[in-house]
Write an enzyme that holds these catalytic residues in place. Structure first.
Site, PDB file in Angstrom:
ATOM      1  N   ASP A 139       0.809  -1.224   0.000  1.00  0.00           N
ATOM      2  CA  ASP A 139       0.000   0.000   0.000  1.00  0.00           C
ATOM      3  C   ASP A 139       0.844   1.277   0.000  1.00  0.00           C
ATOM      4  O   ASP A 139       0.343   2.352  -0.310  1.00  0.00           O
ATOM      5  CB  ASP A 139      -0.922   0.033   1.229  1.00  0.00           C
ATOM      6  CG  ASP A 139      -2.080  -0.949   1.121  1.00  0.00           C
ATOM      7  OD1 ASP A 139      -2.082  -1.756   0.173  1.00  0.00           O
ATOM      8  OD2 ASP A 139      -2.960  -0.920   1.998  1.00  0.00           O
ATOM      9  N   VAL A 149      -3.414 -11.190  -5.994  1.00  0.00           N
ATOM     10  CA  VAL A 149      -2.458 -11.345  -7.110  1.00  0.00           C
ATOM     11  C   VAL A 149      -1.381 -10.256  -7.014  1.00  0.00           C
ATOM     12  O   VAL A 149      -0.213 -10.478  -7.337  1.00  0.00           O
ATOM     13  CB  VAL A 149      -3.207 -11.240  -8.465  1.00  0.00           C
ATOM     14  CG1 VAL A 149      -2.246 -11.129  -9.626  1.00  0.00           C
ATOM     15  CG2 VAL A 149      -4.110 -12.449  -8.648  1.00  0.00           C
ATOM     16  N   ARG A 193      -0.003  -9.086  -4.473  1.00  0.00           N
ATOM     17  CA  ARG A 193       0.996  -9.341  -3.407  1.00  0.00           C
ATOM     18  C   ARG A 193       1.840 -10.559  -3.704  1.00  0.00           C
ATOM     19  O   ARG A 193       2.722 -10.905  -2.905  1.00  0.00           O
ATOM     20  CB  ARG A 193       0.271  -9.547  -2.072  1.00  0.00           C
ATOM     21  CG  ARG A 193      -0.321  -8.273  -1.550  1.00  0.00           C
ATOM     22  CD  ARG A 193      -0.651  -8.229  -0.106  1.00  0.00           C
ATOM     23  NE  ARG A 193      -0.841  -9.441   0.640  1.00  0.00           N
ATOM     24  CZ  ARG A 193      -1.720  -9.590   1.636  1.00  0.00           C
ATOM     25  NH1 ARG A 193      -2.516  -8.580   1.942  1.00  0.00           N
ATOM     26  NH2 ARG A 193      -1.795 -10.699   2.306  1.00  0.00           N
TER      27      ARG A 193
HETATM   28  O1  F6P Z   1      -2.153  -3.683   3.757  1.00  0.00           O
HETATM   29  C1  F6P Z   1      -1.886  -4.477   2.669  1.00  0.00           C
HETATM   30  C2  F6P Z   1      -3.150  -5.098   2.134  1.00  0.00           C
HETATM   31  O2  F6P Z   1      -2.809  -5.858   1.001  1.00  0.00           O
HETATM   32  C3  F6P Z   1      -4.266  -4.109   1.797  1.00  0.00           C
HETATM   33  O3  F6P Z   1      -4.071  -3.479   0.567  1.00  0.00           O
HETATM   34  C4  F6P Z   1      -5.487  -4.971   1.845  1.00  0.00           C
HETATM   35  O4  F6P Z   1      -6.663  -4.241   2.125  1.00  0.00           O
HETATM   36  C5  F6P Z   1      -5.155  -5.892   2.965  1.00  0.00           C
HETATM   37  O5  F6P Z   1      -3.752  -5.961   3.079  1.00  0.00           O
HETATM   38  C6  F6P Z   1      -5.719  -7.285   2.791  1.00  0.00           C
HETATM   39  O6  F6P Z   1      -5.430  -8.025   3.917  1.00  0.00           O
HETATM   40  P1  F6P Z   1      -5.704  -9.586   4.044  1.00  0.00           P
HETATM   41  O7  F6P Z   1      -4.701 -10.290   3.184  1.00  0.00           O
HETATM   42  O8  F6P Z   1      -5.483  -9.838   5.483  1.00  0.00           O
HETATM   43  O9  F6P Z   1      -7.090  -9.820   3.586  1.00  0.00           O
END
Ligand code: F6P
Length: 342
Positions: free
Chosen positions: A127, A273, A275
């Site tokens: 983010d 995807v 990440r």
């Molecule tokens: O903070 C990083 C992030 O990828 C956000 O963009 C997203 O809202 C959140 O984590 C999703 O978290 P999780 O994988 O716990 O659902």
């Protein structure tokens, strides 16, 4: 010096590159030894460890995810959590911890550091919303993934005369949306920092479709919000760590756009995807430089501080700087992106 390392919060590309660099620099230049804690703060609370020597970190530079595992566990949400952290550190005879994390993980680090736990922080999150650093590990890879997706979605948009909504991550900050939207030539970008007016978006789309083109790409940050009184949306539920669980905003917007404009509208939600997979070169270099600097910072006793990138340089700042406010998209950057809307 003996150090524990953990990766907390959402995984992101570049975490393994950070771990490798800390370990390599620490062992080769400072004679350090390392213990890996599994699944973020949970591993410290449960005493779940794994060996972390040079052989354990060889070949991991390009690998996504984290060899240590990750979780959003927070010692301050557990009974006796902070005391357990202190006890685990003593049990493993550690001189301190290297904590690789975002808002939640580093937020706990700040509180523990205030209680005397020796911690060096490393900022990561796709983010890019941590303050104190120009950029966080993982951000540029997420931008590249989203940009590639936008490029691919252009062909369907064009072939079918459609409006394509591309939803990207970005809970509180629209960095991925703005960067990927700019890079991919988005016709409108919605971000949390700039509440949107659904009618204004539809005006843009109508103008574009009447004057130049029969298709549009709209990039939607998952955390974008409508301007007061313009659109009713369901409240996001909260996850087990107290953060809003987002994802799906574009599904609510698509029918509203279709209803108002008559243009066929489709939704693609990129989700996790963004990440996943191998880090782009920028993140590999950033992660490596952060890892080297963090080992040096710990060797110098820079407890309570976090490595950071400022312009081209790697510096260090108090960890509290990263979490005391959010790094939001400045309005000037959004105005630059807006030049290409509609
Ligand atoms: O903070 C990083 C992030 O990828 C956000 O963009 C997203 O809202 C959140 O984590 C999703 O978290 P999780 O994988 O716990 O659902």
């Amino acid at each position: 010096m003996r150090l524990g390392i953990l990766t907390g919060g959402g995984d992101c590309p570049g975490l393994n590159a950070v771990i490798r660099a800390v370990v390599r620099r620490g062992i080769r230049f400072h004679g350090m030894a390392f213990v890996g804690f599994q699944d973020g703060w949970r591993g410290v609370l449960d005493g779940a460890t794994q060996p972390l020597g040079i052989a354990d970190t060889t070949g991991i530079l390009p690998r996504g995810g984290t060899i240590l595992g990750s979780s959003g566990a927070n010692p301050y949400r557990h009974e006796d959590g902070p005391a357990t952290v202190v006890a685990t550190i003593a049990e493993h005879e550690l001189d301190g911890l290297i904590v690789i994390g975002g808002e939640g993980t580093l937020g706990a680090a700040v509180r523990l550091a205030d209680e005397g736990v020796r911690i060096v922080g490393i900022p990561k999150t796709i983010d890019n919303d941590l303050a104190g650093t120009d950029v966080t590990v993982g951000f540029h890879t997420a931008v590249q993934v989203a940009t590639d997706a936008i490029d691919r979605l252009h062909t369907t948009a064009e072939s079918h005369d459609r409006v394509m909504l591309v939803e990207v991550m970005g809970r509180y900050a629209g960095w991925i949306a703005v960067y990927a939207g700019m890079a991919g030539g988005a016709d409108t970008i919605l971000i949390p920092e700039q509440p949107f007016d659904i009618d204004g978006i539809c005006d843009h789309l109508r103008h574009r479709h009447a004057s130049r083109s029969s298709f549009s790409i709209v990039v939607v940050a998952e955390g974008a919000v409508p301007a007061d009184g313009t659109l009713e949306l369901p409240e996001a539920p909260f996850d087990e760590n107290g953060f809003p669980r987002l994802g799906g905003l574009a599904n609510h917007l698509a029918p509203e756009i279709e209803k108002r404009t008559g243009f066929q509208t489709r939704v693609t939600i990129l989700g996790h995807v963004q990440r996943g997979g191998t880090p782009v070169s920028f993140d590999r270099v950033l992660a490596t430089r952060f890892g080297v600097a963090a080992a040096d910072l710990a060797a110098a006793g820079g407890w309570g501080r976090m490595v950071a990138r400022k312009a081209q340089d790697i510096r260090d700042v108090p960890i509290t700087e990263a979490v005391s406010e959010r790094n939001l998209v400045p309005v000037e950057l959004y105005r630059e992106a807006e030049v290409f809307f509609g």
